[in-house]
Design a protein around this motif. Sequence first.
Motif, short mmCIF file in Angstrom:
data_model
loop_
_atom_site.label_atom_id
_atom_site.label_comp_id
_atom_site.label_asym_id
_atom_site.label_seq_id
_atom_site.Cartn_x
_atom_site.Cartn_y
_atom_site.Cartn_z
N PRO A 173 45.02 -27.81 -27.82
CA PRO A 173 46.46 -27.64 -27.58
C PRO A 173 47.17 -26.93 -28.71
CG PRO A 173 46.05 -29.80 -28.44
CD PRO A 173 44.72 -29.13 -28.39
N GLN A 174 48.36 -26.46 -28.38
CA GLN A 174 49.28 -25.96 -29.40
C GLN A 174 49.82 -27.18 -30.14
OE1 GLN A 174 52.61 -23.91 -27.75
NE2 GLN A 174 53.30 -23.19 -29.73
N ASN A 175 50.06 -27.05 -31.40
CA ASN A 175 50.65 -28.13 -32.17
C ASN A 175 49.89 -29.44 -32.05
OD1 ASN A 175 52.28 -29.64 -33.71
ND2 ASN A 175 54.17 -29.06 -32.68
N ALA A 176 48.69 -29.46 -32.63
CA ALA A 176 47.85 -30.64 -32.54
C ALA A 176 48.54 -31.87 -33.10
CB ALA A 176 46.55 -30.39 -33.29
N GLY A 177 49.46 -31.67 -34.02
CA GLY A 177 50.15 -32.81 -34.61
C GLY A 177 50.83 -33.67 -33.57
N TYR B 227 45.04 -41.79 -39.66
CA TYR B 227 45.90 -41.55 -38.51
C TYR B 227 46.32 -40.07 -38.52
CZ TYR B 227 46.24 -46.52 -37.62
OH TYR B 227 45.95 -47.81 -37.31
N PRO B 228 46.67 -39.54 -37.34
CA PRO B 228 46.99 -38.10 -37.28
C PRO B 228 48.03 -37.65 -38.31
CG PRO B 228 46.87 -38.99 -35.07
CD PRO B 228 46.68 -40.15 -36.00
N HIS B 229 49.07 -38.47 -38.53
CA HIS B 229 50.14 -38.00 -39.42
C HIS B 229 49.70 -37.93 -40.87
CE1 HIS B 229 50.45 -42.34 -39.92
NE2 HIS B 229 50.94 -42.08 -41.09
N GLU B 230 48.52 -38.49 -41.17
CA GLU B 230 48.06 -38.44 -42.56
C GLU B 230 47.29 -37.16 -42.86
OE1 GLU B 230 47.50 -43.19 -43.39
OE2 GLU B 230 45.96 -42.19 -42.25
N LEU B 231 47.16 -36.28 -41.84
CA LEU B 231 46.44 -35.02 -42.05
C LEU B 231 47.43 -33.87 -42.08
CD1 LEU B 231 43.53 -35.47 -39.48
CD2 LEU B 231 43.75 -36.42 -41.75
N SER B 232 46.96 -32.75 -42.66
CA SER B 232 47.81 -31.56 -42.66
C SER B 232 47.69 -30.87 -41.30
CB SER B 232 47.35 -30.62 -43.75
OG SER B 232 46.10 -30.09 -43.40
N GLY B 233 48.57 -29.89 -41.06
CA GLY B 233 48.57 -29.18 -39.79
C GLY B 233 47.22 -28.54 -39.47
N GLY B 234 46.60 -27.92 -40.47
CA GLY B 234 45.31 -27.28 -40.26
C GLY B 234 44.23 -28.30 -39.94
N GLN B 235 44.30 -29.45 -40.63
CA GLN B 235 43.30 -30.49 -40.37
C GLN B 235 43.48 -31.08 -38.97
OE1 GLN B 235 44.18 -32.93 -43.81
NE2 GLN B 235 42.27 -32.34 -44.79
N GLN B 236 44.74 -31.28 -38.57
CA GLN B 236 45.00 -31.80 -37.23
C GLN B 236 44.43 -30.85 -36.18
OE1 GLN B 236 49.24 -31.99 -37.53
NE2 GLN B 236 49.28 -34.16 -38.06
N GLN B 237 44.62 -29.54 -36.41
CA GLN B 237 44.13 -28.57 -35.45
C GLN B 237 42.60 -28.62 -35.37
OE1 GLN B 237 46.71 -26.88 -33.81
NE2 GLN B 237 45.07 -26.60 -32.38
N ARG B 238 41.96 -28.84 -36.52
CA ARG B 238 40.51 -28.95 -36.52
C ARG B 238 40.05 -30.20 -35.79
NH1 ARG B 238 38.15 -25.89 -41.30
NH2 ARG B 238 39.87 -24.49 -41.69
N VAL B 239 40.80 -31.29 -35.94
CA VAL B 239 40.46 -32.52 -35.22
C VAL B 239 40.54 -32.25 -33.72
CG1 VAL B 239 41.25 -34.85 -34.68
CG2 VAL B 239 41.14 -34.10 -37.05
N ALA B 240 41.58 -31.50 -33.31
CA ALA B 240 41.72 -31.17 -31.89
C ALA B 240 40.53 -30.34 -31.42
CB ALA B 240 43.02 -30.42 -31.65
N VAL B 241 40.05 -29.45 -32.28
CA VAL B 241 38.87 -28.65 -31.92
C VAL B 241 37.66 -29.57 -31.78
CG1 VAL B 241 37.31 -26.81 -32.64
CG2 VAL B 241 39.75 -26.57 -33.05
N ALA B 242 37.49 -30.48 -32.75
CA ALA B 242 36.35 -31.41 -32.69
C ALA B 242 36.40 -32.24 -31.41
CB ALA B 242 36.37 -32.32 -33.92
N PRO C 114 46.55 -22.01 -30.30
CA PRO C 114 46.02 -23.03 -31.22
C PRO C 114 46.43 -22.83 -32.66
CG PRO C 114 44.31 -21.50 -30.63
CD PRO C 114 45.49 -21.13 -29.80
N THR C 115 46.87 -21.65 -33.05
CA THR C 115 47.19 -21.49 -34.47
C THR C 115 48.67 -21.21 -34.70
OG1 THR C 115 46.69 -19.13 -34.42
CG2 THR C 115 44.90 -20.61 -35.02
N THR C 116 49.47 -21.22 -33.64
CA THR C 116 50.90 -21.01 -33.83
C THR C 116 51.46 -22.16 -34.65
OG1 THR C 116 50.91 -20.02 -31.67
CG2 THR C 116 53.05 -20.53 -32.60
N GLY C 117 52.24 -21.85 -35.65
CA GLY C 117 52.82 -22.89 -36.49
C GLY C 117 51.98 -23.20 -37.71
N LEU C 118 50.81 -22.57 -37.83
CA LEU C 118 50.01 -22.78 -39.05
C LEU C 118 50.29 -21.65 -40.04
CD1 LEU C 118 46.54 -23.75 -37.52
CD2 LEU C 118 48.38 -25.26 -38.23
#
Lengths: 681, 318
Positions: free
Chosen positions: A101-105, A156-171, A186-190
């Motif tokens: 998704p866009q904005n994994a956060g 928890y998701p909020h403890e990660l940075s935007g890039g890390q959240q996006q990677r979690v979404a990829v995983a 997937p990278t808009t906002g990074l």
Amino acid sequence: MNLDNRPLIEICDLSIGFSNEEKQVLPILRNIDLTVRAGETVGLVGESGSGKSTLALAMMGYLGNPLKVLNGSTSFRQQSTFDLSVRELEQIRGGQLALIPQNAGQALTPTQRIGRQISEALKLHSKFTETQRPERVIELLTQVRLPDPATLVDRYPHELSGGQQQRVAVAMALAGEPDALLLDEPTTGLDVTTQAHVLELLRDLAQETGTAMVYVSHDLGAIARVCERVVVMYAGEIVLDGSVRQVLLKPVHPYARSLLASIPKLREASLPAALDGRPPAPGDVGNGCAFAARCAMVEDRCTHERPSLQVTKSGERVRCHLFEKVEQLAAPGPGTAVERSSLKQAPEVLALDNIAISYTSRGLLDQILGRQPNNTPTVDDISLVIRKGETIGLVGESGSGKSTILKAIAGLIPARHGNITYNGNELLKASIDQRDKNQLRRIQLIFQNPDDSLNPRQTVAEILAQPLRLYFGLSNQELHDRSVEILERVRLGGHYLERLPSQLSGGEKQRVAVARAFIAEPELVLCDEVTSALDVSVQAAVLGLLNRLQREFGTTYIFVSHDLAVVRALADRVALLYQGRLCEIGPVADVYSLPSHPYTEVLLGAVLEPHPDSVPVLSADDIVELSPMPIGCPFQRRCPRRLGEICDTQTPPWQQVSSEHLIRCHIQHSDLQKIQTQQVS
Amino acid sequence: MLSMLLRRLSLGFITVALVSIIIFTGVEFLPGDACTAFLEREAQGKLLENCRRDLDLNRPAIDRYLDWASSAMVGDLGVSVNGQQSIAELVGNRMNNSLLLAFCALLVGVPLAIFLGVITALWRDKPIDLVFSTAAIFAMTIPEFVSSTVLILVFSAWLGWLPGIVLTSANASAAEFFPEIILPVIVVAMVMTAHILRMVRTSVIDVLASDYVRMATLKGVPYWQIVFQHVLPNALLPAINVVALTIAWLLGGVVVIEVVFNYPGLGRMMIDSISDRDLPVVQAIALILATVYVSVNLTADLLTMIANPRLRTLHMRK
């Protein structure tokens, strides 16, 4: 790549739309024909409202409220998606067909730990047993190159940075070992650097696993990096479908040509060409070509005969009556160059002297005891001189303090210490409520998002009247005349006066915001990411407008942006910020031609150009830093050219490269240049 | 975490202390004092002097405040002007009764409100939602004395199933209030359920529209699993604070219901002592209610923090 040549996703004559209050059916997607084969990487590109996300979600059999299928079908592995039962859809979604998704956060459930969310996907879509799953989760997190996956699973998701959240979404998407991945912006906002790293990851994944990808984005640079084929959408239609190389280098559709021309390029110091007008609203298309109203090559039949999707000699599909004519055109040339006169002799407008800004507010107890906060300030040691009529770009990643500096100049966040001098002799008070009306008038601010900065209950007339009443005490006819005049200056015209912001397009809203700033007759305009919420074609128009107004009024700009290409197009000088500290400052041409500061090198290397051969240079990790370093060079932790202890303990000195060009680094500028030249050769 | 707890506790204590000062000065500024208020026309000569001596009113206000505040801290709230009884004892009984009413109402109301709130949100705009949402608006808007009277009329006067009035004395044990307490509990629970229901409904609807619920759908998570694992943990967080406010309201704000049913609760005692001009009792009850509000809200904030990982890290860092 993959021998199985049966289409994975097949969309036939699909139209999707909704009914409005008058029971009219308004289509969002019109007659889409598209096939995606196994292992294929397809980019879906278009401006907002072109229907690209709707199309991607329709591939998963998902329609948001109140959309419905009007015509046609979509199928996945020969199963018609919209005819599947809920149970069957649940099997496919997240399994064979996964979404990033866009904005994994916001797409990760805030109350669940990372490990559990990935585990849930494994439980639903893989054969791993309860006991094997934790290990598999760690494998997946390692695969998306996340550091320290064993501790990450308990975060928890909020403890990660935007890039890390996006990677979690990829995983999470990879958990079901999908045949196809749908990526919705997937990278808009990074940040550029983070975006480049995530894109490299996706590109490698596609190559390693042979997963097909449908990559939805408005960013042709990102698509050029990840995809082989690109589909251009306009007003709910496919207008062009071909290989990335063909579409980017020799687009045969006039819209694709204009779109490419409107993107600012890093290597060109010129304003991109704007595309006037805006796409038709759903239901407003009429009988002809949807792009006819904005097309430079429009002919009579374009307005009353809808073009069909035709195949060119080189195998692209194009929806244009005149594609053969377009094929003959030369590649679009560079945009209009900005005239730059030498500003070295111009008088000084604003001088920042050793400004420090801190967000931490003092607690009640600290205030009573008169204690100063002793933490490291968010922004520190900022000294800058801005001359009349110039545009200075402030560039940096998110959190680099660019907007904070603007707010300090405007007095919205008082600086903790340091002086702001106006016109060489007038000391500006730190806080806005200590400044007089004239000082306020001379410095105006334009915000990033006009949706937030314009009051939705005020008409354009009321919005413009406020500064006129406040600064000039105008009323009635005079006020009206001035409002009309400024609206004409921003190419809107007096008939906009009675409109509300909700009745304007994104570009028109930002023009109103520009008009509101310029109606005060400011000397210095602070632009805070003013184009980043806009589509590229609209962005080009706003950049052109700002440039023209500057020439007409002799205004000075401080232009904050995360987009290095935009700054290149508009600015005279550029200042690079990292973690609230200046790293490099100099004329745009010098800074961009051969990057010297390691941070500049990292930033410029990560920029993706809309060119099939553009390869990012990833020279630093995309670690995210939470707070600035108290001692040493601010860039010490990520620097690819780190020397050693000296970088950690001593603040680097300013080195004068030329009269205008300064860098702050322990390495000699000549040595940095040598490294760069070696790399280029 | 611990420092945060200590800070919140001390802030709560300061709040109660400030309220006690406001209450005390408020009473001081009234024309006359507790004795003139109580004795009315007989407030003269020996009688007044004795009363003032009994209540210790001849000393300076600051001394009396400090005395009052420090003994209140150890649970001694002084004596009432009226019956010369220990206020702690008087109020204690009423407090127990109010807690009993609140406890029963919460026991019925909170699970029902959450259940119905979730149901109405999941079936938004369907008949079931329309029925319960409309019913909730009725329950919120009909004045309590009307619904009380109607219930008494139906269940007590016509059907004769339940007693319509509480005759048990204030110091009776909890068990003795049954079945008399049932009708008041129903009335209180109705209003409370309606408020919490509407809040839960809105909150669930918001969460259903969130990106992470859409993501879970597109991840292939079955519907009910989404509801229980992704929607409810997030949607019910705000309910904690609403329930806390309701508890405080139940203890002090249900005077009308207490009066209609003749229920010996704290709210009625407050009204009675105001009309009896028993100022020490009024002061004591005001102070108790302030303490209840502060402590209930503090508990709710702590619970929210434990349940919400975002708030948890925010405070851990500090």
